[in-house]
Enzyme design. Sequence first.
Site, mmCIF file in Angstrom:
data_model
loop_
_atom_site.group_PDB
_atom_site.id
_atom_site.type_symbol
_atom_site.label_atom_id
_atom_site.label_comp_id
_atom_site.label_asym_id
_atom_site.label_seq_id
_atom_site.Cartn_x
_atom_site.Cartn_y
_atom_site.Cartn_z
ATOM 1 N NE ARG A 122 -4.151 -1.945 1.710
ATOM 2 C CZ ARG A 122 -4.171 -3.010 2.499
ATOM 3 N NH1 ARG A 122 -3.349 -3.106 3.526
ATOM 4 N NH2 ARG A 122 -5.027 -3.972 2.283
ATOM 5 C CE LYS A 144 -1.996 12.992 -15.223
ATOM 6 N NZ LYS A 144 -2.328 13.433 -16.583
ATOM 7 C CD GLU A 186 4.620 15.437 -23.157
ATOM 8 O OE1 GLU A 186 4.011 16.453 -22.769
ATOM 9 O OE2 GLU A 186 4.067 14.327 -23.268
ATOM 10 C CE LYS A 225 3.339 17.092 -14.861
ATOM 11 N NZ LYS A 225 3.670 15.892 -15.574
ATOM 12 C CD GLU A 235 -5.552 14.676 -15.915
ATOM 13 O OE1 GLU A 235 -4.312 14.671 -15.988
ATOM 14 O OE2 GLU A 235 -6.261 13.914 -16.571
ATOM 15 N NE ARG A 239 -1.193 16.235 -13.420
ATOM 16 C CZ ARG A 239 -0.426 15.530 -12.628
ATOM 17 N NH1 ARG A 239 -0.679 15.469 -11.336
ATOM 18 N NH2 ARG A 239 0.611 14.857 -13.114
ATOM 19 C CG ASN A 243 -3.974 15.424 -20.130
ATOM 20 O OD1 ASN A 243 -2.862 15.009 -19.800
ATOM 21 N ND2 ASN A 243 -5.023 15.324 -19.342
ATOM 22 C CG HIS A 246 -0.942 14.195 -23.890
ATOM 23 N ND1 HIS A 246 -0.337 15.402 -24.180
ATOM 24 C CD2 HIS A 246 -0.016 13.469 -23.216
ATOM 25 C CE1 HIS A 246 0.889 15.397 -23.689
ATOM 26 N NE2 HIS A 246 1.115 14.240 -23.107
ATOM 27 C CG HIS A 250 -2.606 8.997 -24.896
ATOM 28 N ND1 HIS A 250 -3.209 9.335 -23.713
ATOM 29 C CD2 HIS A 250 -1.279 9.224 -24.705
ATOM 30 C CE1 HIS A 250 -2.293 9.740 -22.844
ATOM 31 N NE2 HIS A 250 -1.113 9.687 -23.425
ATOM 32 C CG HIS A 262 4.091 10.069 -24.955
ATOM 33 N ND1 HIS A 262 2.713 9.931 -24.960
ATOM 34 C CD2 HIS A 262 4.350 11.145 -24.169
ATOM 35 C CE1 HIS A 262 2.175 10.865 -24.197
ATOM 36 N NE2 HIS A 262 3.142 11.621 -23.701
HETATM 37 N N1 GLY Z 1 1.608 14.528 -18.483
HETATM 38 C C1 GLY Z 1 0.539 15.322 -18.011
HETATM 39 C C2 GLY Z 1 0.407 15.337 -16.534
HETATM 40 O O1 GLY Z 1 1.297 14.895 -15.819
HETATM 41 O O2 GLY Z 1 -0.598 15.780 -16.028
#
Ligand code: GLY
Length: 355
Positions: A122, A144, A186, A225, A235, A239, A243, A246, A250, A262
């Site tokens: 955990r 993330k 990015e 960030k 998110e 946040r 994306n 993305h 994706h 990516h």
């Molecule tokens: N890669 C986008 C984020 O970390 O929210």
Amino acid sequence: MKKILVKASKTYPVLIDTNLLGNCGNFIKEAVSPLPAKVALFCDDKVEPLYADTVENSLKASGFETYRFIFKNGEEQKHIGTITQMIEFLAQNDFTRKDLAVALGGGVTGDMTGFSAAIFKRGIRFVQIPTTLLAMVDSSVGGKTGCNLSVGKNLAGAFYQPELVLCDISCLETLDDKNFSCGIAEAIKTAVIQDAELFDLFKKKVTSKDTETLKEIIGRCVEIKAGVVAQDEKESGLRQILNFGHTIGHAIEKLSSYKTAHGEAVAIGMAVITKAFTKLGKVNSALYGDLISVLETNSLPVKHNYTKQELFSAALSDKKRSADSITVVYSPELGKAELLPLKLNEFESLIASSF
Ligand code: GLY
């Protein structure tokens, strides 16, 4: 050295400089309290011969008992089977919640190590040592973690923050051109959505030898960030601007069976979505041309060969989709981003208008 604090559910430093790896044991000693006894180093077979000994020797010199787990390089390895092996490795070596995992590598390594750390007993603590530009400017910061499922990218995972992120710019010297460009994609994304001045740095091709420029780019991307994650760690709103590019990106990764990397897919995704919103009259007239020019200057692709239907179907597995809608990110002008929830039929028309 640049030091940026990320203030999320946990506050932790991101250190950015050259030649940090050989001293990582001391940085970990300063940042991780109480001190772990055991440290598990996770990296892939491409990174291991380059940096694992340096990192492990530094950890040993700082008094840690070290363990090393190596997996095959590549996005195809980012699945639940590898996660199982990683947490079994921790269990077999009797790791406890007091111990530490270290991710040494790119985004795949960071995401999988973070996810393993989040679920093992955990939660055990972990440190990110990104060795790619993409991981330095984006994936190693913000918590993330996760892996892919057969249906789509990053569909299993957890928000789980590291104790420390060490960005050693010297690692970029061994990065191949394709992976370097992926990181630039990015960073360009971050510039488009939040920082018009940063965008200007990409008007001339940035190379892995531009150490001072890279320090500035990585520092600015991490600051931006950190600011976004501090306001919306999980998110639920803001946040999502990170994306940008993305959802389509994706989809392209999935359609290419992950042969399109990516960063390349995000570059195409930004181009597709900006073209579509430009046609709808929602984007400043100069932005699309400037974006394409900056992406191409930095050796990034801006086109794809998929059909509207293929792109739409693949994009539906995006995490940001609910039963009947999907939130799309676009930039109305350099340095700004908007979120737009669309019904699925509106999203389908949006994709069609990018053709
Ligand atoms: N890669 C986008 C984020 O970390 O929210």
